[in-house]
Design a protein around this motif. Structure first.
Motif, PDB file in Angstrom:
ATOM      1  N   ALA A 216       0.963  -0.926  -0.189  1.00 37.67           N
ATOM      2  CA  ALA A 216      -0.055  -0.144   0.146  1.00 37.67           C
ATOM      3  C   ALA A 216       1.236   0.992   0.298  1.00 37.67           C
ATOM      4  CB  ALA A 216      -1.074   0.199   1.101  1.00 37.67           C
ATOM      5  N   SER A 217       0.614   2.614  -0.887  1.00 39.42           N
ATOM      6  CA  SER A 217       1.702   3.287  -0.602  1.00 39.42           C
ATOM      7  C   SER A 217       0.102   4.616  -2.177  1.00 39.42           C
ATOM      8  CB  SER A 217       2.810   3.294  -1.854  1.00 39.42           C
ATOM      9  OG  SER A 217       1.991   3.303  -3.406  1.00 39.42           O
ATOM     10  N   LEU A 218       1.295   6.158  -1.852  1.00 41.30           N
ATOM     11  CA  LEU A 218       0.360   6.620  -2.153  1.00 41.30           C
ATOM     12  C   LEU A 218       0.409   6.752  -3.943  1.00 41.30           C
ATOM     13  CD1 LEU A 218       1.256   9.971   0.067  1.00 41.30           C
ATOM     14  CD2 LEU A 218      -1.137   8.407   0.325  1.00 41.30           C
ATOM     15  N   ASN A 219       1.363   6.407  -4.184  1.00 43.75           N
ATOM     16  CA  ASN A 219       1.358   5.810  -5.956  1.00 43.75           C
ATOM     17  C   ASN A 219       1.313   4.942  -6.288  1.00 43.75           C
ATOM     18  OD1 ASN A 219       2.541   8.852  -5.629  1.00 43.75           O
ATOM     19  ND2 ASN A 219       4.937   7.690  -4.523  1.00 43.75           N
ATOM     20  N   THR A 220       1.023   3.880  -5.830  1.00 42.85           N
ATOM     21  CA  THR A 220       0.084   2.651  -6.150  1.00 42.85           C
ATOM     22  C   THR A 220      -1.500   2.382  -5.962  1.00 42.85           C
ATOM     23  OG1 THR A 220       0.383   1.477  -4.161  1.00 42.85           O
ATOM     24  CG2 THR A 220       1.999   1.355  -5.570  1.00 42.85           C
ATOM     25  N   PRO A 221      -2.047   1.728  -6.683  1.00 42.03           N
ATOM     26  CA  PRO A 221      -3.849   1.472  -7.034  1.00 42.03           C
ATOM     27  C   PRO A 221      -4.179   0.841  -5.543  1.00 42.03           C
ATOM     28  CG  PRO A 221      -2.376   0.602  -9.039  1.00 42.03           C
ATOM     29  CD  PRO A 221      -1.557   0.611  -8.311  1.00 42.03           C
ATOM     30  N   GLN A 222      -5.192   1.066  -5.160  1.00 45.14           N
ATOM     31  CA  GLN A 222      -6.202   0.453  -3.443  1.00 45.14           C
ATOM     32  C   GLN A 222      -5.445  -0.891  -3.837  1.00 45.14           C
ATOM     33  OE1 GLN A 222      -9.094   2.292  -1.288  1.00 45.14           O
ATOM     34  NE2 GLN A 222     -10.041   0.274  -2.290  1.00 45.14           N
ATOM     35  N   SER A 223      -4.358  -1.706  -2.336  1.00 48.69           N
ATOM     36  CA  SER A 223      -4.119  -2.630  -2.412  1.00 48.69           C
ATOM     37  C   SER A 223      -5.259  -2.952  -1.173  1.00 48.69           C
ATOM     38  CB  SER A 223      -2.682  -2.496  -1.797  1.00 48.69           C
ATOM     39  OG  SER A 223      -2.476  -4.325  -1.216  1.00 48.69           O
ATOM     40  N   GLU A 224      -5.888  -4.612  -1.334  1.00 47.92           N
ATOM     41  CA  GLU A 224      -6.279  -5.300  -0.736  1.00 47.92           C
ATOM     42  C   GLU A 224      -6.022  -5.752   0.602  1.00 47.92           C
ATOM     43  OE1 GLU A 224     -10.455  -7.976  -0.612  1.00 47.92           O
ATOM     44  OE2 GLU A 224      -9.420  -7.826  -2.229  1.00 47.92           O
ATOM     45  N   LEU A 225      -6.049  -5.558   2.118  1.00 52.22           N
ATOM     46  CA  LEU A 225      -5.036  -5.647   2.736  1.00 52.22           C
ATOM     47  C   LEU A 225      -5.810  -7.336   3.213  1.00 52.22           C
ATOM     48  CD1 LEU A 225      -4.114  -2.828   4.527  1.00 52.22           C
ATOM     49  CD2 LEU A 225      -3.278  -3.996   2.594  1.00 52.22           C
ATOM     50  N   TRP A 226      -4.594  -8.693   3.646  1.00 54.03           N
ATOM     51  CA  TRP A 226      -5.041  -9.856   5.037  1.00 54.03           C
ATOM     52  C   TRP A 226      -6.484  -9.541   5.438  1.00 54.03           C
ATOM     53  CZ3 TRP A 226      -5.538 -12.199   9.008  1.00 54.03           C
ATOM     54  CH2 TRP A 226      -4.925 -11.319  10.152  1.00 54.03           C
ATOM     55  N   GLY A 227      -6.469  -8.075   6.343  1.00 51.98           N
ATOM     56  CA  GLY A 227      -7.201  -8.351   7.774  1.00 51.98           C
ATOM     57  C   GLY A 227      -8.324  -8.023   7.110  1.00 51.98           C
ATOM     58  N   ASN A 228      -8.718  -7.104   6.317  1.00 57.68           N
ATOM     59  CA  ASN A 228      -9.684  -7.174   5.320  1.00 57.68           C
ATOM     60  C   ASN A 228     -10.790  -8.235   5.041  1.00 57.68           C
ATOM     61  OD1 ASN A 228      -8.410  -3.819   6.057  1.00 57.68           O
ATOM     62  ND2 ASN A 228      -9.826  -2.879   4.998  1.00 57.68           N
ATOM     63  N   LYS A 229      -9.359  -8.645   4.402  1.00 54.67           N
ATOM     64  CA  LYS A 229     -10.530 -10.296   3.596  1.00 54.67           C
ATOM     65  C   LYS A 229     -10.924 -11.575   4.920  1.00 54.67           C
ATOM     66  CE  LYS A 229      -6.996  -9.973  -0.288  1.00 54.67           C
ATOM     67  NZ  LYS A 229      -5.852 -10.892  -1.114  1.00 54.67           N
ATOM     68  N   ALA A 230     -10.025 -10.927   5.322  1.00 55.46           N
ATOM     69  CA  ALA A 230     -10.361 -11.953   7.116  1.00 55.46           C
ATOM     70  C   ALA A 230     -11.718 -11.563   6.979  1.00 55.46           C
ATOM     71  CB  ALA A 230      -9.146 -12.022   8.094  1.00 55.46           C
ATOM     72  N   VAL A 231     -12.089 -10.393   7.967  1.00 61.50           N
ATOM     73  CA  VAL A 231     -12.789 -10.092   8.082  1.00 61.50           C
ATOM     74  C   VAL A 231     -14.191  -9.687   7.253  1.00 61.50           C
ATOM     75  CG1 VAL A 231     -12.214  -8.483  10.480  1.00 61.50           C
ATOM     76  CG2 VAL A 231     -12.145  -7.406   8.329  1.00 61.50           C
ATOM     77  N   GLY A 232     -13.955  -9.351   5.962  1.00 66.20           N
ATOM     78  CA  GLY A 232     -14.812  -9.396   4.827  1.00 66.20           C
ATOM     79  C   GLY A 232     -15.573  -7.641   4.746  1.00 66.20           C
ATOM     80  N   ASN A 233     -15.293  -7.282   3.574  1.00 63.71           N
ATOM     81  CA  ASN A 233     -15.543  -5.897   2.885  1.00 63.71           C
ATOM     82  C   ASN A 233     -16.796  -6.069   2.742  1.00 63.71           C
ATOM     83  OD1 ASN A 233     -12.220  -4.912   3.182  1.00 63.71           O
ATOM     84  ND2 ASN A 233     -13.981  -3.627   4.467  1.00 63.71           N
ATOM     85  N   VAL A 234     -17.657  -5.049   3.159  1.00 64.29           N
ATOM     86  CA  VAL A 234     -19.114  -5.072   2.743  1.00 64.29           C
ATOM     87  C   VAL A 234     -19.509  -3.934   1.804  1.00 64.29           C
ATOM     88  CG1 VAL A 234     -20.033  -7.153   3.690  1.00 64.29           C
ATOM     89  CG2 VAL A 234     -20.384  -5.234   4.873  1.00 64.29           C
ATOM     90  N   ALA A 235     -19.967  -3.723   1.062  1.00 68.01           N
ATOM     91  CA  ALA A 235     -21.325  -2.283   0.485  1.00 68.01           C
ATOM     92  C   ALA A 235     -21.586  -1.799   1.815  1.00 68.01           C
ATOM     93  CB  ALA A 235     -21.536  -1.934  -0.180  1.00 68.01           C
ATOM     94  N   MET A 236     -21.651  -0.184   2.676  1.00 64.67           N
ATOM     95  CA  MET A 236     -22.198  -0.167   3.723  1.00 64.67           C
ATOM     96  C   MET A 236     -22.997   0.834   2.606  1.00 64.67           C
ATOM     97  SD  MET A 236     -19.344   0.537   6.350  1.00 64.67           S
ATOM     98  CE  MET A 236     -20.726   1.582   7.399  1.00 64.67           C
ATOM     99  N   PRO A 237     -24.871   1.319   3.457  1.00 57.38           N
ATOM    100  CA  PRO A 237     -24.980   1.511   2.567  1.00 57.38           C
ATOM    101  C   PRO A 237     -25.426   3.322   2.824  1.00 57.38           C
ATOM    102  CG  PRO A 237     -26.402   0.525   5.048  1.00 57.38           C
ATOM    103  CD  PRO A 237     -25.032   0.016   4.417  1.00 57.38           C
ATOM    104  N   ALA A 238     -25.798   3.409   1.866  1.00 60.01           N
ATOM    105  CA  ALA A 238     -26.093   5.123   1.763  1.00 60.01           C
ATOM    106  C   ALA A 238     -27.143   5.282   3.387  1.00 60.01           C
ATOM    107  CB  ALA A 238     -26.664   6.275   0.587  1.00 60.01           C
ATOM    108  N   GLY A 239     -27.109   6.182   3.576  1.00 60.30           N
ATOM    109  CA  GLY A 239     -28.178   6.774   4.751  1.00 60.30           C
ATOM    110  C   GLY A 239     -27.261   7.329   6.077  1.00 60.30           C
ATOM    111  N   ASN A 240     -27.630   7.205   7.637  1.00 56.77           N
ATOM    112  CA  ASN A 240     -27.000   7.553   8.552  1.00 56.77           C
ATOM    113  C   ASN A 240     -25.632   6.905   8.349  1.00 56.77           C
ATOM    114  OD1 ASN A 240     -29.520   9.157   9.364  1.00 56.77           O
ATOM    115  ND2 ASN A 240     -30.410   7.450  10.267  1.00 56.77           N
ATOM    116  N   ARG A 241     -24.668   7.958   8.898  1.00 56.34           N
ATOM    117  CA  ARG A 241     -23.343   7.257   9.360  1.00 56.34           C
ATOM    118  C   ARG A 241     -22.567   6.835  10.377  1.00 56.34           C
ATOM    119  NH1 ARG A 241     -19.889   9.330   4.968  1.00 56.34           N
ATOM    120  NH2 ARG A 241     -17.624   9.630   6.668  1.00 56.34           N
ATOM    121  N   ILE A 242     -22.691   6.036  10.320  1.00 61.69           N
ATOM    122  CA  ILE A 242     -21.982   5.289  12.019  1.00 61.69           C
ATOM    123  C   ILE A 242     -20.982   6.289  12.606  1.00 61.69           C
ATOM    124  CG2 ILE A 242     -21.643   3.470  12.806  1.00 61.69           C
ATOM    125  CD1 ILE A 242     -23.858   3.676  11.972  1.00 61.69           C
ATOM    126  N   ARG A 243     -20.953   5.894  13.894  1.00 62.62           N
ATOM    127  CA  ARG A 243     -20.086   7.492  14.296  1.00 62.62           C
ATOM    128  C   ARG A 243     -19.102   6.113  14.860  1.00 62.62           C
ATOM    129  NH1 ARG A 243     -22.084  13.054  13.920  1.00 62.62           N
ATOM    130  NH2 ARG A 243     -22.030  13.301  16.316  1.00 62.62           N
TER     131      ARG A 243
END
Length: 550
Positions: A216-243
């Motif tokens: 991961a860097s500012l000069n390379t495409p977005q990287s998918e990291l192992w921690g994110n893969k392990a817990v799963g990235n899902v699309a969060m719905p639009a609307g009230n943002r969680i604080r």
């Protein structure tokens, strides 16, 4: 000329927390904290000539801070400097109607490979010769890497230095030879994997060490990291943002891959509305990135992007009193989740009271279990707090990096994951999370790879934020203990057992599942009884109707 004396001359003063128990014993009078604060201020002024409410750091004056409930403005805790004599007098007068605790220090829960540095005695014979070794640290293109920590260990001596702008460093060891050197370690500030070289083949000069860049860097495409893969990235719905509040070391305001919605500083005597934008250690920025780094074209994305992140800066010199003040601010800000990648070994009744107050305000509290490899630390050990242990993933880091030192025989059933060597463990553990070789945002701006339960906790806090965004039923609940418990249970319900001992994984690793929402919260006892009563009523009405029609 002035004779130099100790600043601590005179009666020793320490910082204490003063509050009341949840229930005052029947044979004692309840303490009025407002009146007591005035009495203490008057006493210290009489004894020492000056007292300061709400701050002050002069060595000659006592300081006292009044901590109030953000919803009722009720004074719940005094943070005050007292002598042992003052404490003894208060205890004699009020007995168990008053809680007096020392204001203990708290620590960040990041594990640095440098902490494993061999503790050789700083001793060498008077005639020991100096061994001087020069090293240059570069990237894979041969470009110098400045700001990298370099450690060289021999049999009896060691030295630690930081590379200059040309990537160079010179280390000096006494009583060593090139043949007696045992280990060379390089820990870059940002952008690269760490490196360990055993039995290094070094010359006196012209030594080069090449580091590998992080994905991961500012000069390379977005990287998918192992921690994110392990817990799963899902699309969060639009609307009230969680604080989400991040109680930590601050935040590197202006980082292009993570942003904050606001914050507050408690660490220094500056402007609390601005000081949270500073992060001397980088720890808080790293934690914030794990939770909510932006889902853009660069760097990485957080577990729960998009969320509103509120950094609450309690480091440097974090303590119970600062954590209590930060928890009160989290209540005031109506946050949904609090992440605490910090802890200590001492327990506090007054701190736990504020944890209970946060839960009663509908807030889920998530905390790092600790990195001592021993019992779970506080506040994670409190039942009101979700305690997070750390796991790593085999093959997610270079074999010659610091991260390799954290692998243990405690492996998951499929052999992919392991319980980190440093993680605290015990019956208090609720869940586990990715905590080895975790890449996230750092001041600079840049990215770095850290280890610790400090890194595991924000993964779980991110999961909780994502689950809340996917659950309108929980969002719509009144902000009370039932709401925070519903979110607590939702995280546990998403856990997958890794086959590790329960004291090291709790319920397991929480995993987000696409296109799924948490089950609706379980009804309370009153709600359950109402439902049963309604069923009985309907059955009686049906029986009556059958009898009448028969």
């Amino acid at each position: 000329m002035t004779e130099v004396t100790s600043k601590s001359a005179g009666p020793e003063k320490k910082k204490y927390l003063i509050g009341k128990p949840d229930i005052t014993p029947a044979h004692l009078d309840e303490v009025d904290l407002e009146r007591l604060s005035l009495e203490i201020a008057h006493r210290t002024q009489a004894d020492f000539g000056t007292a300061s409410l709400e701050g002050g750091d002069d060595q000659g004056q006592f300081t006292m801070e009044l901590l109030r409930d953000p919803e009722t403005n009720t004074l719940h805790t005094l943070s005050v400097e007292l002598t042992e004599q003052h404490v003894h007098e208060l205890q004699e007068r009020h007995q168990s109607a008053l809680i007096i605790e020392q204001d203990e220090e708290l620590f960040l829960q990041t594990h640095s490979g440098l902490q494993e540095m061999s503790q050789h005695p700083v001793f060498a014979p008077a005639n020991a010769k100096e061994l001087k070794v020069s090293i240059k640290v570069v990237d894979q293109s041969g470009v110098a890497v400045p700001g990298a920590r370099v450690d060289l260990m021999g049999e009896v001596w060691s030295d630690q230095q930081v590379t200059n702008t040309q990537g160079n460093v010179t280390l000096r060891l006494f009583g060593e030879t090139l043949d007696s050197l045992e280990e060379l370690r390089i820990k870059p500030a940002i952008g690269f994997w760490s490196k360990i070289i055993l039995d290094p083949n070094l010359a006196l000069k012209d030594n080069i060490v090449t580091l590998s860049a992080l994905p991961a860097s500012l000069n390379t495409p977005q990287s998918e990291l192992w921690g994110n893969k392990a817990v799963g990235n899902v699309a969060m719905p639009a609307g009230n943002r969680i604080r989400v509040a991040v109680i930590d070391s601050g935040f590197a305001d202006g980082h292009p891959d993570v942003s904050a919605a606001g914050g507050r500083g408690f660490a220094v005597d500056g402007n609390p509305d601005e000081d949270w934008k500073l992060d001397d250690s980088g720890h808080g920025t790293h934690v914030a990135g794990t939770i909510g780094a932006l889902n853009n074209a660069i760097g990485m994305r957080g577990v729960a992007e998009p969320v509103d992140i509120f950094p609450l800066r309690v480091f440097p010199k974090a303590s119970f009193s600062k954590l209590i003040a930060a928890i009160d601010t989290a209540i005031e800000l109506n946050v949904d989740v609090v992440n605490m990648s910090l802890g200590g070994t001492k327990e506090s009744q007054l701190l736990r009271q504020r944890m209970q107050a946060a839960r009663n305000a509908g807030i889920l509290l998530v905390a790092a279990a600790g990195n001592s490899g021993g019992p779970v630390m506080y506040p994670a050990a409190y039942p009101e707090v979700m305690a997070v242990a750390a796991i790593g993933k085999v093959g997610s880091f270079p074999a010659d990096s610091f991260h390799s030192r954290h692998v243990t025989p405690h492996k998951s059933q499929d052999g992919q994951y392991f319980s980190a060597a440093f993680t605290c463990y015990g019956p208090e553990i609720d869940v586990c999370g990715p905590g080895v070789a975790i890449i996230s945002t750092l001041p600079g701006p840049g990215f770095g790879s850290y280890d610790g339960t400090s890194m595991a906790s924000p993964h779980v806090a991110g999961v909780a934020a994502a689950l809340l965004s996917l659950s309108p039923a929980i969002q719509g609940m009144a902000r009370n203990a039932a709401r925070s418990q519903a979110l607590f249970d939702a995280v546990l319900n998403q856990c997958q057992s890794l086959g590790l001992p329960a004291e090291r994984q709790g319920s397991g690793l929480p995993v987000l599942r696409a296109a799924s929402t948490p089950p609706p919260p379980s009804p309370s006892a009153d709600e359950s009884w109402d439902a049963v009563s309604d069923l009985i009523r309907r059955a009686l009405e049906a029986a009556r109707a059958i009898k009448e029609n028969g």
